[in-house]
Write a protein that holds these residues in place. Sequence first.
Motif, PDB file in Angstrom:
ATOM      1  N   THR A   1       0.836  -1.209   0.000  1.00 61.33           N
ATOM      2  CA  THR A   1       0.000   0.000   0.000  1.00 61.33           C
ATOM      3  C   THR A   1       0.869   1.257   0.000  1.00 61.33           C
ATOM      4  OG1 THR A   1      -0.290  -0.121   2.409  1.00 61.33           O
ATOM      5  CG2 THR A   1      -2.044  -1.048   1.044  1.00 61.33           C
TER       6      THR A   1
ATOM      7  N   THR B   1      -8.594  -5.272  -1.745  1.00 68.49           N
ATOM      8  CA  THR B   1      -8.110  -3.958  -1.326  1.00 68.49           C
ATOM      9  C   THR B   1      -8.582  -2.956  -2.366  1.00 68.49           C
ATOM     10  OG1 THR B   1      -6.150  -4.919  -0.291  1.00 68.49           O
ATOM     11  CG2 THR B   1      -6.084  -2.560  -0.782  1.00 68.49           C
TER      12      THR B   1
ATOM     13  N   HIS C   1      -6.686   3.732   0.824  1.00 68.59           N
ATOM     14  CA  HIS C   1      -7.078   2.340   0.614  1.00 68.59           C
ATOM     15  C   HIS C   1      -7.962   1.853   1.758  1.00 68.59           C
ATOM     16  CE1 HIS C   1      -3.761   1.752   3.406  1.00 68.59           C
ATOM     17  NE2 HIS C   1      -4.281   0.568   3.683  1.00 68.59           N
TER      18      HIS C   1
END
Length: 66
Positions: free
Chosen positions: A17, A32, A25
């Motif tokens: 991420t 995700t 996110h």
Amino acid sequence: MQRYEIRIDGQLSTTLTAAFPELDHVVMSGQTVLFGPVVDEAQLYGLLIRCRSLGLRVVEMCQVPE
């Protein structure tokens, strides 16, 4: 500038991420969801290429209303 959602199969690690600092996110139903503003087509393609280079499986990508 448009807002986009990119749905990735599975739950991304903190490291993965962090590869998308320009997007927020959330994890939902085993996916995700990366989301946020995208300036232009070049940035959008860059995000998709980054997903591919990291071996991520994009399930869906869509423009969302603001």
